[in-house]
Every structure is written in structure tokens, then in C-alpha cells.
Design an enzyme around this catalytic site. Sequence first.
Site, PDB file in Angstrom:
ATOM      1  N   ARG A   9       0.675  -1.317  -0.173  1.00 14.12           N
ATOM      2  CA  ARG A   9      -0.017  -0.006  -0.101  1.00 14.12           C
ATOM      3  C   ARG A   9       0.866   1.194   0.003  1.00 14.12           C
ATOM      4  O   ARG A   9       0.411   2.394   0.457  1.00 14.12           O
ATOM      5  CB  ARG A   9      -1.089   0.002   1.351  1.00 14.12           C
ATOM      6  CG  ARG A   9      -1.945  -1.043   1.053  1.00 14.12           C
ATOM      7  CD  ARG A   9      -3.129  -0.445   0.274  1.00 14.12           C
ATOM      8  NE  ARG A   9      -4.286  -1.445   0.099  1.00 14.12           N
ATOM      9  CZ  ARG A   9      -5.118  -1.770   1.016  1.00 14.12           C
ATOM     10  NH1 ARG A   9      -5.555  -0.906   1.756  1.00 14.12           N
ATOM     11  NH2 ARG A   9      -6.182  -2.968   0.478  1.00 14.12           N
ATOM     12  N   ARG A  59      -3.261   6.439   1.137  1.00 13.32           N
ATOM     13  CA  ARG A  59      -4.106   7.621   1.888  1.00 13.32           C
ATOM     14  C   ARG A  59      -3.149   8.225   2.823  1.00 13.32           C
ATOM     15  O   ARG A  59      -3.372   9.394   3.317  1.00 13.32           O
ATOM     16  CB  ARG A  59      -5.269   7.219   2.524  1.00 13.32           C
ATOM     17  CG  ARG A  59      -6.535   6.914   1.421  1.00 13.32           C
ATOM     18  CD  ARG A  59      -7.539   6.307   1.937  1.00 13.32           C
ATOM     19  NE  ARG A  59      -7.329   5.006   2.325  1.00 13.32           N
ATOM     20  CZ  ARG A  59      -7.977   3.865   2.813  1.00 13.32           C
ATOM     21  NH1 ARG A  59      -9.121   4.408   3.319  1.00 13.32           N
ATOM     22  NH2 ARG A  59      -7.579   2.702   3.160  1.00 13.32           N
ATOM     23  N   ARG A 105      -6.587  10.970  -6.172  1.00 16.36           N
ATOM     24  CA  ARG A 105      -7.723  10.246  -5.858  1.00 16.36           C
ATOM     25  C   ARG A 105      -9.089  11.278  -6.090  1.00 16.36           C
ATOM     26  O   ARG A 105     -10.021  10.938  -6.882  1.00 16.36           O
ATOM     27  CB  ARG A 105      -7.744   9.645  -4.516  1.00 16.36           C
ATOM     28  CG  ARG A 105      -8.863   8.663  -4.188  1.00 16.36           C
ATOM     29  CD  ARG A 105      -8.711   8.178  -2.907  1.00 16.36           C
ATOM     30  NE  ARG A 105      -9.821   7.178  -2.514  1.00 16.36           N
ATOM     31  CZ  ARG A 105     -10.655   7.692  -1.547  1.00 16.36           C
ATOM     32  NH1 ARG A 105     -11.006   8.939  -1.862  1.00 16.36           N
ATOM     33  NH2 ARG A 105     -11.682   6.916  -1.575  1.00 16.36           N
ATOM     34  N   ASP A 163      -6.634  -3.143  -7.749  1.00 13.74           N
ATOM     35  CA  ASP A 163      -7.273  -3.734  -6.279  1.00 13.74           C
ATOM     36  C   ASP A 163      -7.509  -5.394  -6.656  1.00 13.74           C
ATOM     37  O   ASP A 163      -7.900  -5.599  -7.834  1.00 13.74           O
ATOM     38  CB  ASP A 163      -8.538  -3.347  -6.017  1.00 13.74           C
ATOM     39  CG  ASP A 163      -8.672  -3.534  -4.400  1.00 13.74           C
ATOM     40  OD1 ASP A 163      -8.195  -2.995  -3.541  1.00 13.74           O
ATOM     41  OD2 ASP A 163      -9.544  -4.608  -4.173  1.00 13.74           O
ATOM     42  N   TYR A 207     -14.416 -12.639  -0.122  1.00 16.05           N
ATOM     43  CA  TYR A 207     -15.096 -11.156  -0.620  1.00 16.05           C
ATOM     44  C   TYR A 207     -16.327 -11.489  -1.300  1.00 16.05           C
ATOM     45  O   TYR A 207     -17.616 -10.916  -1.251  1.00 16.05           O
ATOM     46  CB  TYR A 207     -14.352 -10.128  -1.103  1.00 16.05           C
ATOM     47  CG  TYR A 207     -13.441  -9.809  -0.277  1.00 16.05           C
ATOM     48  CD1 TYR A 207     -13.508  -8.491   0.556  1.00 16.05           C
ATOM     49  CD2 TYR A 207     -12.080 -10.136   0.085  1.00 16.05           C
ATOM     50  CE1 TYR A 207     -12.759  -8.124   1.663  1.00 16.05           C
ATOM     51  CE2 TYR A 207     -11.147  -9.565   0.870  1.00 16.05           C
ATOM     52  CZ  TYR A 207     -11.611  -8.513   1.713  1.00 16.05           C
ATOM     53  OH  TYR A 207     -10.601  -8.183   2.540  1.00 16.05           O
TER      54      TYR A 207
HETATM   55  O1  CP3 Z   1      -0.076  -1.993  -2.195  1.00 14.64           O
HETATM   56  C1  CP3 Z   1      -0.451  -1.034  -3.304  1.00 14.64           C
HETATM   57  O2  CP3 Z   1      -0.034   0.146  -3.069  1.00 14.64           O
HETATM   58  C2  CP3 Z   1      -1.035  -1.577  -4.619  1.00 14.64           C
HETATM   59  C3  CP3 Z   1      -2.248  -1.397  -4.784  1.00 14.64           C
HETATM   60  C4  CP3 Z   1      -3.095  -2.299  -3.690  1.00 14.64           C
HETATM   61  C5  CP3 Z   1      -4.490  -1.705  -3.328  1.00 14.64           C
HETATM   62  N1  CP3 Z   1      -5.281  -3.013  -2.823  1.00 14.64           N
HETATM   63  C6  CP3 Z   1      -5.127  -0.552  -3.264  1.00 14.64           C
HETATM   64  C7  CP3 Z   1      -6.189  -0.013  -2.311  1.00 14.64           C
HETATM   65  C8  CP3 Z   1      -3.270  -3.618  -3.513  1.00 14.64           C
HETATM   66  C9  CP3 Z   1      -1.986  -4.642  -3.703  1.00 14.64           C
HETATM   67  C10 CP3 Z   1      -4.483  -3.962  -2.882  1.00 14.64           C
HETATM   68  C11 CP3 Z   1      -4.723  -5.309  -2.409  1.00 14.64           C
HETATM   69  C12 CP3 Z   1      -5.868  -5.744  -1.600  1.00 14.64           C
HETATM   70  N2  CP3 Z   1      -7.171  -5.073  -1.816  1.00 14.64           N
HETATM   71  C13 CP3 Z   1      -5.895  -6.815  -0.786  1.00 14.64           C
HETATM   72  C14 CP3 Z   1      -5.035  -7.772  -0.241  1.00 14.64           C
HETATM   73  C15 CP3 Z   1      -3.870  -7.237   0.607  1.00 14.64           C
HETATM   74  C16 CP3 Z   1      -4.465  -6.638   2.044  1.00 14.64           C
HETATM   75  O3  CP3 Z   1      -4.489  -5.611   2.406  1.00 14.64           O
HETATM   76  O4  CP3 Z   1      -4.762  -7.510   2.702  1.00 14.64           O
HETATM   77  C17 CP3 Z   1      -7.510  -6.753  -0.197  1.00 14.64           C
HETATM   78  C18 CP3 Z   1      -7.800  -7.757   1.029  1.00 14.64           C
HETATM   79  C19 CP3 Z   1      -7.869  -5.870  -0.885  1.00 14.64           C
HETATM   80  C20 CP3 Z   1      -9.571  -5.398  -0.686  1.00 14.64           C
HETATM   81  C21 CP3 Z   1      -9.563  -3.900  -0.302  1.00 14.64           C
HETATM   82  N3  CP3 Z   1      -9.444  -2.844  -1.157  1.00 14.64           N
HETATM   83  C22 CP3 Z   1     -10.435  -3.573   0.863  1.00 14.64           C
HETATM   84  C23 CP3 Z   1     -10.697  -4.749   2.084  1.00 14.64           C
HETATM   85  C24 CP3 Z   1     -10.103  -2.274   0.854  1.00 14.64           C
HETATM   86  C25 CP3 Z   1     -10.952  -1.205   1.891  1.00 14.64           C
HETATM   87  C26 CP3 Z   1     -10.032  -0.989   2.969  1.00 14.64           C
HETATM   88  C27 CP3 Z   1      -9.149   0.271   2.909  1.00 14.64           C
HETATM   89  O5  CP3 Z   1      -7.883   0.221   3.055  1.00 14.64           O
HETATM   90  O6  CP3 Z   1      -9.721   1.277   2.862  1.00 14.64           O
HETATM   91  C28 CP3 Z   1      -9.614  -1.878  -0.349  1.00 14.64           C
HETATM   92  C29 CP3 Z   1      -9.377  -0.461  -0.787  1.00 14.64           C
HETATM   93  C30 CP3 Z   1      -8.107   0.005  -1.332  1.00 14.64           C
HETATM   94  N4  CP3 Z   1      -6.854  -0.617  -1.940  1.00 14.64           N
HETATM   95  C31 CP3 Z   1      -7.132   1.362  -1.146  1.00 14.64           C
HETATM   96  C32 CP3 Z   1      -6.144   1.115  -1.401  1.00 14.64           C
HETATM   97  C33 CP3 Z   1      -5.075   2.354  -1.672  1.00 14.64           C
HETATM   98  C34 CP3 Z   1      -7.966   2.360  -0.044  1.00 14.64           C
HETATM   99  C35 CP3 Z   1      -8.962   3.096  -0.960  1.00 14.64           C
HETATM  100  C36 CP3 Z   1      -9.058   4.482  -0.999  1.00 14.64           C
HETATM  101  O7  CP3 Z   1      -8.385   5.309  -1.479  1.00 14.64           O
HETATM  102  O8  CP3 Z   1     -10.153   5.014  -0.462  1.00 14.64           O
END
Ligand code: CP3
Length: 344
Positions: A25, A29, A38, A75, A152
Site C-alpha cells: 500500500r 491515503r 484520488r 485492487d 469477498y
Molecule cells: O499496495 C499497493 O499500493 C498496490 C495497490 C493495492 C490496493 N489494494 C489499493 C487499495 C493492492 C495490492 C491491494 C490489495 C488488496 N485489496 C488486498 C490484499 C492485501 C491486503 O490488504 O490484505 C485486499 C484484501 C483488498 C481489498 C480492499 N481494497 C479492501 C478490504 C479495501 C478497503 C480497506 C481500505 O484500506 O480502505 C480496499 C481499498 C483500497 N485498495 C485502497 C487502496 C489504496 C484504499 C482506497 C481509497 O483510496 O479509499
Amino acid sequence: MAAAKTILRSLAGETLPTPPIWMMRQAGRYLPEYKATRAQAGDFLSLCYNPELAAEVTLQPIRRYGFDAAILFADILLLPQALGADLWFVTGEGPRLSTITTQADFDKLKPVGEIDAVLNPIYETVRILRQELPQETTLIGFAGAPWTVATYMIAGRGTPDQAPAHALKDENRELFEALLARITQGTIEYLSKQIEAGAEVVKIFDSWAGSLKGADFQKYALEPAREITAAIKARHPDIPVIGFPREAGDGYIGFAKATGVDCVALDNSVSADWAAANVQVDGCVQGNLASSHMVTGGQALIDETRAIVKAFSGGPHIVNLGHGITPDADPDNVQRMIDAVRGQ
Ligand code: CP3
């Protein structure tokens, strides 16, 4: 021949004097520039599907910190969407999807051959990144592991204990396994296309692997990771694969041998000393600083970073967090961690 990129050297099994670094990540944010882009995109999914802006946020942490790798901004839930699930994000809560609990729900999913209609913009982001990344920076593509993606798709949201997915597994194993098989095939196609567009490494995120126990871990975490890795290696023998069976505990032991992955990413529930003795003996490991240090900082961040680097110094290691960096992290702490690794 130019010297190989640091991360590719570690993934090939080399022990480097200074281990390479990136962060889960890392585009996110906690960075003001991410929040600005964003906002420009409108929302998270619009950002994922806008190749220019998705490439921009991927590059932001590279410009700011000079990480050794960039990870494609996308994602794990885009694949379910490409398979026909409805997907949306509720601000402050997380993802929502249409649920799959019956054969009729499953029958509405699209065949794997149709996913690119939705996922083409993601491959375009990869192509832009290969043009724009510095020569020394490795580009990592990724997908979710079938079990984690299925949790999910079945529940329609994130769940603390993955109970709906466990229930479907126990009540209708045939449907559960059909869903896993569809996701597995989709993941192979999705990762292959990312590689063809320019991804140099791929990572499989099994964030909920820890809730699979015993024979279930073998069947639904190990076996799909093995199948995906074998298929990727058959098509692209030179592309390293990183596996992340988060919170697998003892399941980390032998994971690389059983699945064929080139590197095992570790969460911070296992100690670095234990993982060096039990996991790194089989090859490269990645991790495993607690992401809370990026919020709290101070001497503990420096000490813990150095301890992890030291514990893994006898073999191939890529420095990373045990899970993603959180929105409340201090960007200056990321620089302090990097300086502690690079000895500045
Ligand atoms: O790592 C990186 O920078 C690359 C991008 C990336 C994202 N999600 C961007 C993201 C990667 C590799 C993921 C993987 C992901 N997504 C996983 C596996 C890794 C982990 O965290 O366990 C999972 C379970 C998801 C599903 C997901 N996406 C969830 C549960 C959420 C909400 C939780 C949160 O942090 O808000 C997301 C949203 C998400 N994916 C964000 C980002 C940057 C935040 C969204 C935003 O900008 O509002």
C-alpha cells in the site's frame, strides 16, 4: 549486460549487503499527493480504471522515497468485477459486492475469456509504468489468491472471520470449489496479461489464508497458489512469483517448496528470527515490520527495522511491512525506516 535490478537479484536467491525495499500500500491515503490524485479521479474505482492517474499514484512513492519496486495501482477485487460481480466501495467502511451463495448466483458469472473487457485499462497502466519508471525500479503486478477473493465474493464484503465463506465450503463444497476454480483460472489469465504488458514480478495476496486450517489450508491456500504459480511459470519461466499466505503461522514452513513461489512474504505475527530459521532456509523472504511503527515512529521503529534486517541478513531478503501501511501513518517515518535499512 546491465546489473540486474536489486529485487530481481534477491528473488533469484542472492544475499545482498543492503536488502531492497518496497511497502505494501505504498501508494495510499497516508500520502497527500495520493489523496489529491484520488480526488481528481473522483473515487477509488475510477482511479483504478484511469490508466494515466493510476500510473501517477504508482509513481508517487517512487519519486518521494526511491523504493526498489513499484506495485501496480489496482485492487484484488477488480477480478470479481470483471467476472460480473457488482462492486462498490463505501467510504470509511470498505468494499461491497453482490454475493455468491447459490448455484444461480454462480451461473450469472462471466467466463474467464471475457475478463479483459473490464481489465484492459489495468494492462494499459502497466504499459505506461514500464515507460515511466526509473530503470532500476522493478514493477510488481498482483492478484488476490482464490480463497481471499472468494471470501469477498461470497460474503459481499470484508468479514472479520470469513464465516460466510467457511459456511459455503462446509454446506455446498461443490459450489465453493467451482467458484475457487473460476477465480483460479481468471487469476492465471489476469496475471499473464499483466506480465505481457510489462510486469516483472507478480505477487499473490492471500490475506485471509490464516483462517484456513489443516487440510483446508492444503486444499484452498497451498494448492491454488501452486496451480497459479505453475501456470505462470509454464508461460513465463523467468517471472518470479511472491506468495503472501498472511497469518499462515506454521503454514509458512515449506510454503515455497510446496507452491513453487520464489519468495514468501511474511506478516508480523511471526518473529524474524523464527522465519529466518524456518522459512528463509528455502529461499527469499519479504517482510515483516509491523505497520504500526509507521504511525508511532521513534527509536522503536529504527531498532525494529535494524533487528529485522539483521535477522534476515544471512539470506535473500526484501524489506517490507507485515501488512499494508495505514492512512494514519506519518510519511516521515517511511523515510526513517528506509534510512535505517540503507544505513544513513
Ligand atoms: O499496495 C499497493 O499500493 C498496490 C495497490 C493495492 C490496493 N489494494 C489499493 C487499495 C493492492 C495490492 C491491494 C490489495 C488488496 N485489496 C488486498 C490484499 C492485501 C491486503 O490488504 O490484505 C485486499 C484484501 C483488498 C481489498 C480492499 N481494497 C479492501 C478490504 C479495501 C478497503 C480497506 C481500505 O484500506 O480502505 C480496499 C481499498 C483500497 N485498495 C485502497 C487502496 C489504496 C484504499 C482506497 C481509497 O483510496 O479509499
